[in-house]
Enzyme design. Structure first.
Site, PDB file in Angstrom:
ATOM      1  N   ASP A 174     -20.607   3.455  11.187  1.00  0.00           N
ATOM      2  CA  ASP A 174     -21.716   4.015  10.637  1.00  0.00           C
ATOM      3  C   ASP A 174     -21.235   3.615   9.069  1.00  0.00           C
ATOM      4  OD1 ASP A 174     -21.160   5.902  11.124  1.00  0.00           O
ATOM      5  OD2 ASP A 174     -22.697   6.768  10.656  1.00  0.00           O
ATOM      6  N   HIS A 175     -19.857   3.656   8.748  1.00  0.00           N
ATOM      7  CA  HIS A 175     -19.395   3.848   7.350  1.00  0.00           C
ATOM      8  C   HIS A 175     -18.537   2.983   7.027  1.00  0.00           C
ATOM      9  CE1 HIS A 175     -20.531   8.640   6.489  1.00  0.00           C
ATOM     10  NE2 HIS A 175     -20.625   7.992   7.604  1.00  0.00           N
TER      11      HIS A 175
END
Length: 621
Positions: A321-322
Protein backbone atom coordinates in the site's frame (compact mmCIF):
# COMPACT_ATOMS: atom_id res chain seq x y z
CA UNK A 1 24.90 5.96 -5.71
CA UNK A 2 21.18 5.22 -5.68
CA UNK A 3 19.23 4.71 -2.43
CA UNK A 4 15.66 3.36 -2.33
CA UNK A 5 13.27 3.24 0.62
CA UNK A 6 10.14 1.06 0.46
CA UNK A 7 7.51 -0.02 2.99
CA UNK A 8 6.90 -3.53 1.62
CA UNK A 9 3.98 -4.37 3.94
CA UNK A 10 5.43 -7.85 4.46
CA UNK A 11 8.66 -9.05 2.85
CA UNK A 12 7.34 -12.56 2.14
CA UNK A 13 4.47 -11.46 -0.16
CA UNK A 14 6.80 -9.12 -2.04
CA UNK A 15 9.31 -11.94 -2.61
CA UNK A 16 6.46 -14.18 -3.75
CA UNK A 17 5.22 -11.46 -6.07
CA UNK A 18 8.59 -11.18 -7.85
CA UNK A 19 9.56 -14.85 -7.66
CA UNK A 20 12.68 -14.44 -5.51
CA UNK A 21 14.45 -11.97 -3.25
CA UNK A 22 17.12 -11.38 -5.89
CA UNK A 23 14.55 -10.42 -8.54
CA UNK A 24 12.85 -8.05 -6.09
CA UNK A 25 16.13 -6.30 -5.26
CA UNK A 26 17.32 -6.14 -8.86
CA UNK A 27 14.07 -4.48 -9.94
CA UNK A 28 15.18 -1.28 -8.16
CA UNK A 29 18.67 -1.20 -9.71
CA UNK A 30 19.90 0.53 -6.56
CA UNK A 31 23.03 0.37 -4.40
CA UNK A 32 21.23 0.57 -1.04
CA UNK A 33 17.66 -0.67 -0.58
CA UNK A 34 15.85 -0.04 2.71
CA UNK A 35 12.70 -2.02 3.52
CA UNK A 36 10.23 -1.27 6.30
CA UNK A 37 7.45 -3.40 7.80
CA UNK A 38 9.10 -6.69 6.86
CA UNK A 39 6.90 -8.54 9.42
CA UNK A 40 9.60 -11.11 10.18
CA UNK A 41 10.63 -12.50 13.54
CA UNK A 42 14.25 -13.28 14.30
CA UNK A 43 13.71 -17.05 14.11
CA UNK A 44 12.15 -16.67 10.65
CA UNK A 45 15.25 -15.15 9.01
CA UNK A 46 16.08 -18.00 6.63
CA UNK A 47 18.44 -17.82 3.67
CA UNK A 48 15.69 -17.36 1.06
CA UNK A 49 14.42 -14.25 2.90
CA UNK A 50 17.70 -12.53 3.79
CA UNK A 51 20.41 -13.68 1.35
CA UNK A 52 20.75 -12.69 -2.30
CA UNK A 53 23.80 -12.97 -4.51
CA UNK A 54 25.67 -9.67 -4.66
CA UNK A 55 23.95 -8.14 -1.61
CA UNK A 56 24.76 -7.83 2.08
CA UNK A 57 21.77 -7.41 4.39
CA UNK A 58 21.15 -6.09 7.90
CA UNK A 59 17.93 -6.79 9.80
CA UNK A 60 16.13 -5.58 12.89
CA UNK A 61 13.12 -7.58 14.08
CA UNK A 62 10.56 -6.96 16.78
CA UNK A 63 11.55 -8.34 20.19
CA UNK A 64 8.41 -7.44 22.07
CA UNK A 65 5.89 -10.05 23.23
CA UNK A 66 3.11 -7.49 23.44
CA UNK A 67 -0.14 -8.79 22.01
CA UNK A 68 -0.69 -7.79 18.39
CA UNK A 69 2.91 -6.72 17.82
CA UNK A 70 4.70 -10.07 17.59
CA UNK A 71 6.03 -10.38 14.05
CA UNK A 72 4.95 -6.81 13.34
CA UNK A 73 7.11 -3.95 11.94
CA UNK A 74 10.77 -4.87 11.24
CA UNK A 75 13.27 -3.20 8.89
CA UNK A 76 16.01 -4.46 6.57
CA UNK A 77 18.84 -2.76 4.67
CA UNK A 78 20.30 -4.43 1.56
CA UNK A 79 23.62 -3.20 0.19
CA UNK A 80 24.72 -4.16 -3.34
CA UNK A 81 28.46 -4.82 -3.36
CA UNK A 82 31.03 -6.55 -5.56
CA UNK A 83 33.00 -7.91 -2.61
CA UNK A 84 31.95 -8.54 0.96
CA UNK A 85 35.57 -8.50 2.17
CA UNK A 86 38.44 -6.02 1.68
CA UNK A 87 36.15 -3.64 -0.20
CA UNK A 88 36.45 0.10 -0.75
CA UNK A 89 32.81 0.51 -1.84
CA UNK A 90 30.69 3.13 -0.10
CA UNK A 91 27.62 0.86 -0.30
CA UNK A 92 29.25 -1.72 2.01
CA UNK A 93 29.02 -0.24 5.52
CA UNK A 94 31.98 0.08 7.87
CA UNK A 95 29.75 -0.71 10.84
CA UNK A 96 26.11 -1.48 11.55
CA UNK A 97 23.80 -1.29 14.55
CA UNK A 98 20.37 -2.68 15.29
CA UNK A 99 18.24 0.10 16.71
CA UNK A 100 19.57 3.57 17.48
CA UNK A 101 20.03 3.57 21.28
CA UNK A 102 23.03 1.22 21.43
CA UNK A 103 21.47 -1.22 23.92
CA UNK A 104 20.80 -4.09 21.49
CA UNK A 105 24.45 -4.85 20.83
CA UNK A 106 25.77 -5.88 17.44
CA UNK A 107 28.35 -4.04 15.41
CA UNK A 108 28.74 -0.58 16.91
CA UNK A 109 28.85 2.70 15.03
CA UNK A 110 31.70 5.11 15.58
CA UNK A 111 35.43 4.70 15.67
CA UNK A 112 36.03 5.06 19.37
CA UNK A 113 35.27 3.03 22.45
CA UNK A 114 32.07 0.99 22.48
CA UNK A 115 29.43 1.98 25.03
CA UNK A 116 26.37 0.05 26.11
CA UNK A 117 24.26 3.18 25.71
CA UNK A 118 24.87 5.44 22.71
CA UNK A 119 26.48 8.81 23.28
CA UNK A 120 23.97 11.52 24.11
CA UNK A 121 21.39 9.12 25.57
CA UNK A 122 22.83 8.71 29.07
CA UNK A 123 19.91 10.61 30.61
CA UNK A 124 17.43 7.87 29.66
CA UNK A 125 16.80 4.66 31.60
CA UNK A 126 17.98 1.45 29.96
CA UNK A 127 14.49 -0.09 30.13
CA UNK A 128 13.13 2.95 28.33
CA UNK A 129 15.72 2.57 25.58
CA UNK A 130 15.05 -1.16 25.28
CA UNK A 131 11.33 -0.48 24.80
CA UNK A 132 12.05 1.98 22.00
CA UNK A 133 14.36 -0.42 20.15
CA UNK A 134 12.34 -3.52 20.99
CA UNK A 135 9.87 -3.17 18.10
CA UNK A 136 12.48 -3.52 15.33
CA UNK A 137 12.09 -0.04 13.87
CA UNK A 138 15.63 0.97 12.95
CA UNK A 139 18.86 -0.24 11.37
CA UNK A 140 21.87 2.12 11.31
CA UNK A 141 24.71 1.63 8.85
CA UNK A 142 27.90 3.68 8.75
CA UNK A 143 29.07 4.26 5.15
CA UNK A 144 32.04 6.46 6.00
CA UNK A 145 30.80 9.63 4.33
CA UNK A 146 27.43 9.40 6.10
CA UNK A 147 25.40 7.41 8.64
CA UNK A 148 22.23 5.92 7.18
CA UNK A 149 19.09 5.52 9.35
CA UNK A 150 16.54 3.05 7.99
CA UNK A 151 13.42 3.93 10.02
CA UNK A 152 9.86 2.69 10.45
CA UNK A 153 8.14 5.27 12.63
CA UNK A 154 5.38 4.27 15.06
CA UNK A 155 1.75 4.81 14.18
CA UNK A 156 -0.60 6.23 16.80
CA UNK A 157 -4.36 6.73 16.63
CA UNK A 158 -5.64 10.02 17.94
CA UNK A 159 -7.54 8.23 20.73
CA UNK A 160 -4.72 5.88 21.77
CA UNK A 161 -2.87 7.71 24.56
CA UNK A 162 -0.40 4.90 25.18
CA UNK A 163 0.83 4.75 21.57
CA UNK A 164 0.96 8.53 21.34
CA UNK A 165 3.25 8.59 24.35
CA UNK A 166 5.41 5.85 22.83
CA UNK A 167 5.67 7.75 19.53
CA UNK A 168 6.64 10.99 21.28
CA UNK A 169 9.34 9.19 23.28
CA UNK A 170 10.57 7.41 20.15
CA UNK A 171 11.22 10.63 18.24
CA UNK A 172 12.56 12.42 21.33
CA UNK A 173 15.29 9.82 21.82
CA UNK A 174 15.93 9.63 18.06
CA UNK A 175 16.47 13.40 17.88
CA UNK A 176 19.01 13.17 20.72
CA UNK A 177 20.97 10.54 18.77
CA UNK A 178 20.94 12.70 15.64
CA UNK A 179 22.20 15.71 17.54
CA UNK A 180 25.02 13.65 19.06
CA UNK A 181 26.21 12.47 15.65
CA UNK A 182 25.99 15.96 14.14
CA UNK A 183 28.10 17.31 17.01
CA UNK A 184 30.76 14.74 16.02
CA UNK A 185 30.76 16.22 12.50
CA UNK A 186 28.99 13.25 10.92
CA UNK A 187 26.59 13.49 8.00
CA UNK A 188 23.19 11.82 8.37
CA UNK A 189 20.75 10.39 5.83
CA UNK A 190 17.34 9.32 7.15
CA UNK A 191 15.07 7.15 4.96
CA UNK A 192 11.88 5.28 5.67
CA UNK A 193 8.22 5.40 6.59
CA UNK A 194 8.04 7.96 9.39
CA UNK A 195 4.21 7.89 9.55
CA UNK A 196 4.19 11.70 9.48
CA UNK A 197 2.96 13.96 6.68
CA UNK A 198 4.61 17.32 7.50
CA UNK A 199 2.35 19.80 5.69
CA UNK A 200 -1.11 20.03 4.11
CA UNK A 201 0.62 19.78 0.73
CA UNK A 202 1.45 16.18 1.65
CA UNK A 203 -2.13 15.08 2.37
CA UNK A 204 -5.11 14.91 0.05
CA UNK A 205 -7.80 17.33 1.25
CA UNK A 206 -6.12 18.13 4.56
CA UNK A 207 -8.35 19.82 7.11
CA UNK A 208 -7.75 23.29 8.57
CA UNK A 209 -6.15 21.89 11.75
CA UNK A 210 -4.05 19.33 9.92
CA UNK A 211 -0.69 21.05 10.51
CA UNK A 212 -1.37 21.65 14.23
CA UNK A 213 -0.67 18.01 15.04
CA UNK A 214 2.26 17.73 17.49
CA UNK A 215 4.15 15.23 15.34
CA UNK A 216 3.86 17.40 12.24
CA UNK A 217 5.09 20.39 14.23
CA UNK A 218 8.07 18.34 15.43
CA UNK A 219 8.86 17.22 11.87
CA UNK A 220 8.83 20.77 10.52
CA UNK A 221 10.99 21.99 13.43
CA UNK A 222 13.74 19.60 12.29
CA UNK A 223 13.91 21.16 8.81
CA UNK A 224 16.36 23.82 7.69
CA UNK A 225 13.57 26.26 6.78
CA UNK A 226 12.54 26.35 10.45
CA UNK A 227 16.02 26.49 11.96
CA UNK A 228 16.67 22.74 12.05
CA UNK A 229 19.54 20.73 10.62
CA UNK A 230 17.71 18.48 8.12
CA UNK A 231 16.55 18.95 4.54
CA UNK A 232 13.52 17.18 3.06
CA UNK A 233 15.23 15.98 -0.12
CA UNK A 234 12.00 15.45 -2.07
CA UNK A 235 10.71 18.95 -1.29
CA UNK A 236 14.15 20.41 -2.02
CA UNK A 237 13.90 19.01 -5.55
CA UNK A 238 10.11 19.45 -6.00
CA UNK A 239 9.02 22.32 -3.71
CA UNK A 240 5.59 22.91 -5.26
CA UNK A 241 4.53 19.50 -6.52
CA UNK A 242 1.02 18.48 -5.47
CA UNK A 243 -0.61 15.04 -5.31
CA UNK A 244 2.81 13.49 -4.62
CA UNK A 245 1.74 10.69 -2.30
CA UNK A 246 3.46 7.50 -1.17
CA UNK A 247 0.73 5.71 0.82
CA UNK A 248 -2.95 4.97 0.25
CA UNK A 249 -5.58 3.25 2.46
CA UNK A 250 -5.84 -0.45 1.69
CA UNK A 251 -9.57 -1.03 2.17
CA UNK A 252 -11.06 2.01 0.40
CA UNK A 253 -9.54 1.73 -3.08
CA UNK A 254 -8.11 5.23 -2.68
CA UNK A 255 -5.30 4.55 -5.14
CA UNK A 256 -7.77 4.77 -8.03
CA UNK A 257 -8.11 8.52 -7.43
CA UNK A 258 -4.64 9.03 -5.88
CA UNK A 259 -6.28 9.91 -2.56
CA UNK A 260 -3.27 9.43 -0.29
CA UNK A 261 -0.54 10.95 1.82
CA UNK A 262 3.24 11.39 1.73
CA UNK A 263 4.74 9.73 4.79
CA UNK A 264 7.80 8.01 3.23
CA UNK A 265 10.72 10.41 3.35
CA UNK A 266 14.42 10.94 2.64
CA UNK A 267 16.11 13.50 4.89
CA UNK A 268 19.74 14.61 5.09
CA UNK A 269 21.86 16.74 7.39
CA UNK A 270 25.51 17.74 7.72
CA UNK A 271 28.18 19.51 5.69
CA UNK A 272 29.00 18.70 2.08
CA UNK A 273 32.14 16.80 1.08
CA UNK A 274 33.80 19.72 -0.72
CA UNK A 275 36.87 21.34 0.78
CA UNK A 276 35.65 24.87 0.04
CA UNK A 277 32.65 25.49 2.25
CA UNK A 278 32.73 29.28 2.34
CA UNK A 279 30.11 29.63 -0.39
CA UNK A 280 26.54 29.97 0.83
CA UNK A 281 25.10 27.58 -1.75
CA UNK A 282 27.23 24.69 -0.41
CA UNK A 283 25.23 22.06 1.45
CA UNK A 284 24.91 18.33 1.58
CA UNK A 285 21.62 18.28 -0.33
CA UNK A 286 22.55 20.76 -3.09
CA UNK A 287 26.06 19.41 -3.73
CA UNK A 288 25.53 15.64 -3.56
CA UNK A 289 21.82 14.83 -4.12
CA UNK A 290 21.03 14.79 -7.82
CA UNK A 291 17.38 13.67 -7.79
CA UNK A 292 14.65 12.40 -5.50
CA UNK A 293 11.29 11.06 -6.66
CA UNK A 294 8.48 8.55 -6.08
CA UNK A 295 8.52 5.26 -8.00
CA UNK A 296 4.83 5.24 -8.92
CA UNK A 297 5.24 2.18 -11.14
CA UNK A 298 5.21 0.06 -7.98
CA UNK A 299 1.68 1.12 -7.05
CA UNK A 300 -0.90 -1.66 -6.79
CA UNK A 301 -3.56 0.03 -8.91
CA UNK A 302 -2.46 1.20 -12.34
CA UNK A 303 -4.26 3.29 -14.97
CA UNK A 304 -6.42 1.03 -17.12
CA UNK A 305 -7.43 -1.33 -14.31
CA UNK A 306 -11.14 -2.05 -13.92
CA UNK A 307 -12.78 0.22 -11.35
CA UNK A 308 -14.00 -1.40 -8.12
CA UNK A 309 -17.69 -0.68 -8.62
CA UNK A 310 -17.54 -1.97 -12.21
CA UNK A 311 -16.25 -5.41 -11.34
CA UNK A 312 -12.80 -4.52 -10.09
CA UNK A 313 -13.45 -5.82 -6.58
CA UNK A 314 -12.57 -9.31 -7.75
CA UNK A 315 -9.25 -8.26 -9.29
CA UNK A 316 -6.38 -9.01 -6.92
CA UNK A 317 -3.97 -6.08 -6.73
CA UNK A 318 -0.45 -7.23 -5.94
CA UNK A 319 1.95 -5.00 -4.11
CA UNK A 320 2.26 -2.85 -1.03
CA UNK A 321 0.00 0.00 0.00
CA UNK A 322 3.13 2.21 -0.23
CA UNK A 323 5.22 3.36 -3.17
CA UNK A 324 9.04 3.42 -3.00
CA UNK A 325 11.03 6.64 -2.95
CA UNK A 326 14.55 6.93 -4.37
CA UNK A 327 17.40 9.41 -4.42
CA UNK A 328 20.66 9.61 -6.39
CA UNK A 329 23.91 10.82 -4.82
CA UNK A 330 26.93 12.23 -6.65
CA UNK A 331 30.66 12.69 -5.98
CA UNK A 332 31.15 10.12 -3.25
CA UNK A 333 34.79 8.95 -3.24
CA UNK A 334 35.81 5.47 -2.11
CA UNK A 335 36.46 4.71 1.55
CA UNK A 336 39.30 2.67 3.14
CA UNK A 337 39.28 -1.11 2.72
CA UNK A 338 36.92 -2.88 5.08
CA UNK A 339 34.83 -6.02 5.42
CA UNK A 340 31.19 -6.81 6.15
CA UNK A 341 30.16 -5.87 9.74
CA UNK A 342 29.26 -8.66 12.13
CA UNK A 343 25.57 -7.65 12.13
CA UNK A 344 25.26 -8.91 8.54
CA UNK A 345 22.62 -11.57 7.90
CA UNK A 346 25.32 -13.89 6.57
CA UNK A 347 26.35 -14.49 10.20
CA UNK A 348 22.84 -15.29 11.49
CA UNK A 349 22.84 -18.88 12.87
CA UNK A 350 19.72 -19.83 10.89
CA UNK A 351 21.57 -18.84 7.70
CA UNK A 352 25.14 -19.76 8.56
CA UNK A 353 24.09 -23.08 10.11
CA UNK A 354 22.56 -24.47 6.92
CA UNK A 355 25.74 -24.12 4.90
CA UNK A 356 26.80 -27.60 3.75
CA UNK A 357 30.41 -28.68 3.65
CA UNK A 358 31.99 -30.42 0.67
CA UNK A 359 32.45 -33.62 2.71
CA UNK A 360 28.72 -33.83 3.57
CA UNK A 361 27.77 -33.34 -0.08
CA UNK A 362 30.14 -36.11 -1.25
CA UNK A 363 28.89 -38.46 1.47
CA UNK A 364 25.28 -38.04 0.30
CA UNK A 365 26.29 -38.85 -3.28
CA UNK A 366 28.16 -41.97 -2.15
CA UNK A 367 25.13 -43.22 -0.20
CA UNK A 368 22.91 -42.67 -3.23
CA UNK A 369 25.24 -44.73 -5.45
CA UNK A 370 25.23 -47.65 -2.99
CA UNK A 371 21.45 -48.05 -3.15
CA UNK A 372 20.61 -51.07 -5.32
CA UNK A 373 18.02 -50.65 -8.05
CA UNK A 374 16.13 -53.66 -6.69
CA UNK A 375 15.59 -51.87 -3.39
CA UNK A 376 13.73 -49.02 -5.04
CA UNK A 377 9.96 -49.38 -5.00
CA UNK A 378 8.42 -50.15 -8.38
CA UNK A 379 4.95 -49.08 -7.40
CA UNK A 380 5.06 -46.22 -9.89
CA UNK A 381 6.85 -47.50 -13.04
CA UNK A 382 8.33 -45.04 -15.43
CA UNK A 383 7.47 -44.73 -19.13
CA UNK A 384 8.13 -47.77 -21.33
CA UNK A 385 9.44 -49.84 -18.42
CA UNK A 386 6.02 -50.17 -16.80
CA UNK A 387 5.59 -53.73 -18.11
CA UNK A 388 9.28 -54.59 -18.29
CA UNK A 389 10.92 -56.30 -21.25
CA UNK A 390 9.40 -59.29 -23.03
CA UNK A 391 12.12 -61.56 -21.68
CA UNK A 392 11.38 -60.45 -18.12
CA UNK A 393 7.68 -61.19 -18.52
CA UNK A 394 8.40 -64.69 -19.86
CA UNK A 395 10.58 -65.49 -16.85
CA UNK A 396 7.80 -64.72 -14.36
CA UNK A 397 6.25 -67.64 -12.53
CA UNK A 398 2.60 -68.45 -13.12
CA UNK A 399 2.41 -71.32 -10.63
CA UNK A 400 1.56 -69.24 -7.59
CA UNK A 401 -0.96 -66.91 -9.21
CA UNK A 402 -4.58 -67.22 -8.24
CA UNK A 403 -5.82 -65.68 -11.47
CA UNK A 404 -5.05 -67.39 -14.77
CA UNK A 405 -3.17 -65.24 -17.26
CA UNK A 406 -2.11 -62.62 -14.70
CA UNK A 407 1.60 -62.94 -13.74
CA UNK A 408 2.34 -62.08 -10.15
CA UNK A 409 5.86 -63.45 -9.60
CA UNK A 410 7.05 -63.09 -6.04
CA UNK A 411 4.32 -60.60 -5.28
CA UNK A 412 1.71 -63.31 -4.55
CA UNK A 413 3.94 -65.89 -2.86
CA UNK A 414 2.81 -65.29 0.71
CA UNK A 415 -0.11 -67.41 1.89
CA UNK A 416 -1.00 -64.70 4.41
CA UNK A 417 -1.82 -62.20 1.71
CA UNK A 418 -5.49 -61.37 1.20
CA UNK A 419 -6.91 -61.79 -2.25
CA UNK A 420 -7.96 -58.77 -4.32
CA UNK A 421 -10.30 -59.00 -7.30
CA UNK A 422 -8.76 -57.74 -10.51
CA UNK A 423 -9.89 -57.77 -14.08
CA UNK A 424 -8.15 -59.40 -16.95
CA UNK A 425 -5.16 -57.33 -18.06
CA UNK A 426 -4.76 -55.50 -14.74
CA UNK A 427 -1.45 -55.53 -12.91
CA UNK A 428 -1.24 -55.49 -9.10
CA UNK A 429 1.66 -54.47 -6.85
CA UNK A 430 1.73 -55.74 -3.27
CA UNK A 431 3.68 -55.07 -0.12
CA UNK A 432 4.30 -57.57 2.73
CA UNK A 433 1.21 -58.09 4.86
CA UNK A 434 -1.15 -58.48 1.94
CA UNK A 435 -1.90 -54.79 1.39
CA UNK A 436 -2.24 -53.42 -2.11
CA UNK A 437 0.66 -51.14 -2.99
CA UNK A 438 -0.67 -50.12 -6.40
CA UNK A 439 -2.90 -51.28 -9.21
CA UNK A 440 -2.03 -50.60 -12.82
CA UNK A 441 -4.95 -50.91 -15.20
CA UNK A 442 -3.91 -52.06 -18.67
CA UNK A 443 -5.98 -52.21 -21.83
CA UNK A 444 -5.13 -53.78 -25.17
CA UNK A 445 -3.36 -51.41 -27.54
CA UNK A 446 -2.03 -49.14 -24.81
CA UNK A 447 0.96 -49.44 -22.51
CA UNK A 448 -0.93 -48.33 -19.42
CA UNK A 449 -3.71 -46.09 -18.25
CA UNK A 450 -2.75 -45.15 -14.75
CA UNK A 451 -1.31 -46.43 -11.51
CA UNK A 452 -3.50 -46.23 -8.45
CA UNK A 453 -2.06 -46.35 -4.94
CA UNK A 454 -3.78 -48.17 -2.13
CA UNK A 455 -4.73 -44.92 -0.38
CA UNK A 456 -6.14 -43.47 -3.60
CA UNK A 457 -8.19 -46.61 -4.23
CA UNK A 458 -9.68 -46.46 -0.74
CA UNK A 459 -10.49 -42.76 -1.07
CA UNK A 460 -12.21 -43.24 -4.45
CA UNK A 461 -14.07 -46.31 -3.25
CA UNK A 462 -15.31 -44.44 -0.20
CA UNK A 463 -16.37 -41.54 -2.39
CA UNK A 464 -18.20 -43.86 -4.78
CA UNK A 465 -19.94 -45.53 -1.87
CA UNK A 466 -21.48 -42.23 -0.81
CA UNK A 467 -22.16 -40.88 -4.29
CA UNK A 468 -25.48 -41.08 -6.12
CA UNK A 469 -25.70 -44.11 -8.46
CA UNK A 470 -26.67 -43.62 -12.09
CA UNK A 471 -29.68 -45.43 -13.46
CA UNK A 472 -27.46 -47.41 -15.84
CA UNK A 473 -25.73 -49.04 -12.88
CA UNK A 474 -28.96 -50.96 -12.14
CA UNK A 475 -29.19 -52.63 -15.55
CA UNK A 476 -25.72 -53.46 -16.92
CA UNK A 477 -23.94 -56.74 -16.22
CA UNK A 478 -20.61 -56.84 -14.43
CA UNK A 479 -17.93 -59.55 -14.60
CA UNK A 480 -16.04 -60.33 -11.40
CA UNK A 481 -13.07 -62.61 -10.99
CA UNK A 482 -13.14 -64.41 -7.66
CA UNK A 483 -11.67 -67.43 -5.96
CA UNK A 484 -14.71 -67.83 -3.74
CA UNK A 485 -18.46 -67.65 -3.91
CA UNK A 486 -20.46 -64.84 -5.48
CA UNK A 487 -20.32 -61.37 -3.93
CA UNK A 488 -23.06 -58.72 -4.13
CA UNK A 489 -21.72 -55.48 -5.63
CA UNK A 490 -23.29 -52.15 -6.40
CA UNK A 491 -20.25 -49.90 -6.90
CA UNK A 492 -19.40 -48.74 -10.36
CA UNK A 493 -15.64 -49.34 -10.64
CA UNK A 494 -15.30 -47.62 -13.98
CA UNK A 495 -14.12 -44.51 -12.11
CA UNK A 496 -11.38 -46.50 -10.35
CA UNK A 497 -9.82 -48.44 -13.19
CA UNK A 498 -10.85 -46.10 -16.04
CA UNK A 499 -10.87 -48.88 -18.62
CA UNK A 500 -12.24 -48.30 -22.10
CA UNK A 501 -13.94 -51.73 -22.35
CA UNK A 502 -16.92 -52.30 -20.03
CA UNK A 503 -16.36 -56.10 -20.07
CA UNK A 504 -12.92 -55.61 -18.48
CA UNK A 505 -14.28 -53.80 -15.39
CA UNK A 506 -13.46 -55.23 -11.97
CA UNK A 507 -15.37 -54.52 -8.79
CA UNK A 508 -14.02 -54.39 -5.24
CA UNK A 509 -17.26 -55.38 -3.61
CA UNK A 510 -19.01 -52.43 -2.01
CA UNK A 511 -16.00 -50.17 -2.49
CA UNK A 512 -13.86 -51.92 0.14
CA UNK A 513 -11.45 -54.88 0.11
CA UNK A 514 -13.54 -58.05 0.47
CA UNK A 515 -12.83 -61.12 2.61
CA UNK A 516 -13.22 -64.03 0.22
CA UNK A 517 -12.98 -67.73 0.98
CA UNK A 518 -9.98 -69.27 -0.77
CA UNK A 519 -10.35 -72.16 -3.23
CA UNK A 520 -8.01 -74.18 -5.47
CA UNK A 521 -9.31 -72.81 -8.77
CA UNK A 522 -10.72 -69.30 -9.39
CA UNK A 523 -14.12 -68.95 -10.93
CA UNK A 524 -15.60 -66.21 -13.09
CA UNK A 525 -19.11 -65.35 -12.02
CA UNK A 526 -21.56 -63.05 -13.75
CA UNK A 527 -23.84 -61.09 -11.45
CA UNK A 528 -27.13 -59.61 -12.54
CA UNK A 529 -27.77 -56.33 -10.74
CA UNK A 530 -31.15 -56.12 -9.09
CA UNK A 531 -33.67 -53.77 -10.56
CA UNK A 532 -34.53 -50.71 -8.45
CA UNK A 533 -37.38 -51.18 -6.04
CA UNK A 534 -40.29 -48.82 -5.52
CA UNK A 535 -38.84 -47.67 -2.18
CA UNK A 536 -35.58 -46.70 -3.86
CA UNK A 537 -37.38 -44.68 -6.49
CA UNK A 538 -39.41 -42.87 -3.80
CA UNK A 539 -36.23 -42.01 -1.83
CA UNK A 540 -34.56 -40.57 -4.91
CA UNK A 541 -37.67 -38.56 -5.76
CA UNK A 542 -37.94 -37.15 -2.23
CA UNK A 543 -34.25 -36.20 -2.23
CA UNK A 544 -34.64 -34.35 -5.53
CA UNK A 545 -37.71 -32.49 -4.24
CA UNK A 546 -35.86 -31.45 -1.06
CA UNK A 547 -32.96 -30.09 -3.10
CA UNK A 548 -35.32 -28.06 -5.24
CA UNK A 549 -37.09 -26.63 -2.21
CA UNK A 550 -33.77 -25.72 -0.57
CA UNK A 551 -32.57 -23.99 -3.75
CA UNK A 552 -35.75 -21.94 -4.04
CA UNK A 553 -35.55 -20.96 -0.37
CA UNK A 554 -31.93 -19.85 -0.70
CA UNK A 555 -32.78 -17.79 -3.78
CA UNK A 556 -35.62 -16.17 -1.87
CA UNK A 557 -33.28 -15.29 1.03
CA UNK A 558 -30.71 -13.83 -1.35
CA UNK A 559 -33.35 -11.73 -3.07
CA UNK A 560 -34.65 -10.46 0.28
CA UNK A 561 -31.11 -9.55 1.39
CA UNK A 562 -30.52 -7.74 -1.88
CA UNK A 563 -33.73 -5.74 -1.48
CA UNK A 564 -32.74 -4.71 2.07
CA UNK A 565 -29.45 -3.11 0.93
CA UNK A 566 -29.94 0.67 0.69
CA UNK A 567 -28.88 2.82 -2.25
CA UNK A 568 -26.27 5.52 -1.76
CA UNK A 569 -27.58 9.06 -2.24
CA UNK A 570 -24.75 10.22 -4.47
CA UNK A 571 -24.91 7.56 -7.20
CA UNK A 572 -28.16 5.64 -6.47
CA UNK A 573 -26.16 2.40 -6.40
CA UNK A 574 -26.45 -0.54 -3.95
CA UNK A 575 -24.19 0.00 -0.95
CA UNK A 576 -21.66 -2.45 0.43
CA UNK A 577 -22.08 -3.95 3.90
CA UNK A 578 -19.16 -3.75 6.32
CA UNK A 579 -18.49 -4.57 9.97
CA UNK A 580 -16.72 -2.44 12.59
CA UNK A 581 -13.55 -4.33 13.56
CA UNK A 582 -12.02 -1.71 15.84
CA UNK A 583 -12.45 -2.36 19.54
CA UNK A 584 -14.96 -0.03 21.13
CA UNK A 585 -18.68 0.46 21.71
CA UNK A 586 -19.52 -0.16 18.04
CA UNK A 587 -17.38 -3.29 17.63
CA UNK A 588 -19.18 -5.89 15.50
CA UNK A 589 -21.86 -3.46 14.34
CA UNK A 590 -22.76 -3.73 10.65
CA UNK A 591 -23.14 -0.65 8.47
CA UNK A 592 -23.67 0.29 4.83
CA UNK A 593 -21.53 2.69 2.82
CA UNK A 594 -20.97 3.75 -0.77
CA UNK A 595 -19.22 1.05 -2.77
CA UNK A 596 -17.03 3.42 -4.78
CA UNK A 597 -13.39 4.18 -4.08
CA UNK A 598 -12.40 6.98 -1.71
CA UNK A 599 -11.37 10.16 -3.48
CA UNK A 600 -11.57 13.96 -3.47
CA UNK A 601 -14.96 15.46 -2.72
CA UNK A 602 -14.70 17.47 -5.93
CA UNK A 603 -14.68 14.28 -8.01
CA UNK A 604 -18.26 13.05 -8.68
CA UNK A 605 -16.96 9.58 -9.58
CA UNK A 606 -15.48 9.07 -6.10
CA UNK A 607 -17.13 7.82 -2.93
CA UNK A 608 -20.11 10.01 -2.04
CA UNK A 609 -19.65 9.49 1.69
CA UNK A 610 -23.02 7.75 2.28
CA UNK A 611 -23.21 5.90 5.61
CA UNK A 612 -25.98 4.04 7.40
CA UNK A 613 -26.00 1.68 10.37
CA UNK A 614 -27.59 -1.73 9.88
CA UNK A 615 -30.56 -2.76 12.03
CA UNK A 616 -28.59 -5.10 14.32
CA UNK A 617 -25.07 -6.14 15.18
CA UNK A 618 -23.51 -9.10 13.43
CA UNK A 619 -22.61 -11.89 15.78
CA UNK A 620 -18.92 -12.75 15.93
CA UNK A 621 -17.98 -16.35 15.36
Amino acid sequence: MKIVTYNVNGLRPRISQYGSLLKLLDSFDADIICFQETKLRRQELTADLVMAEGYESFFSCTRTSERGRTGYSGVATFCRVNSAFSSTEVALPLAAEEGFTGVLGGSRLGRGETHVVAAGLEEFEKDELLKVDGEGRCVMTDHGHFVLFNLYGPRAQCDDAERIEFKLNFYKILQKRWESLLCEGRRIIVVGDLNIAPTSLDRCEAGPDFENNEFRRWFRSMLVDNGGAFSDVFRAKHPDRTEAYTCWPQNTGAEEFNYGTRIDHILCAGPCLHQQQDRQDHSFVTCHFEECDILTQYKRWKPGNTLRWKGGQRIKLEGSDHAPVYTSLLQLPNIPKHSTPSLSARYIPMVYGIQQTLVSTLMKRQVAKEIKPSEVSSSFPDGDNILGSCADREKRSFDQCDVPGVPCGNLCSSSQESEVLISKGDKIQRVPGGKVASITSITPGSKYIRSISNNETKKKAKKNQRSQLSIMSFFHKTSIVSNGVGVNSSTNQEDIFETSDLSNESLLGDGQTQNLSQSDSPQQIELESNEPTLDQIEVNTCSSEKNSVALLEWQRIQQRMQNSIPLCKGHKEPCVARVVKKQGPNFGHRFYCCVRAEGPASNPEANCGYFKWAASKSRGK
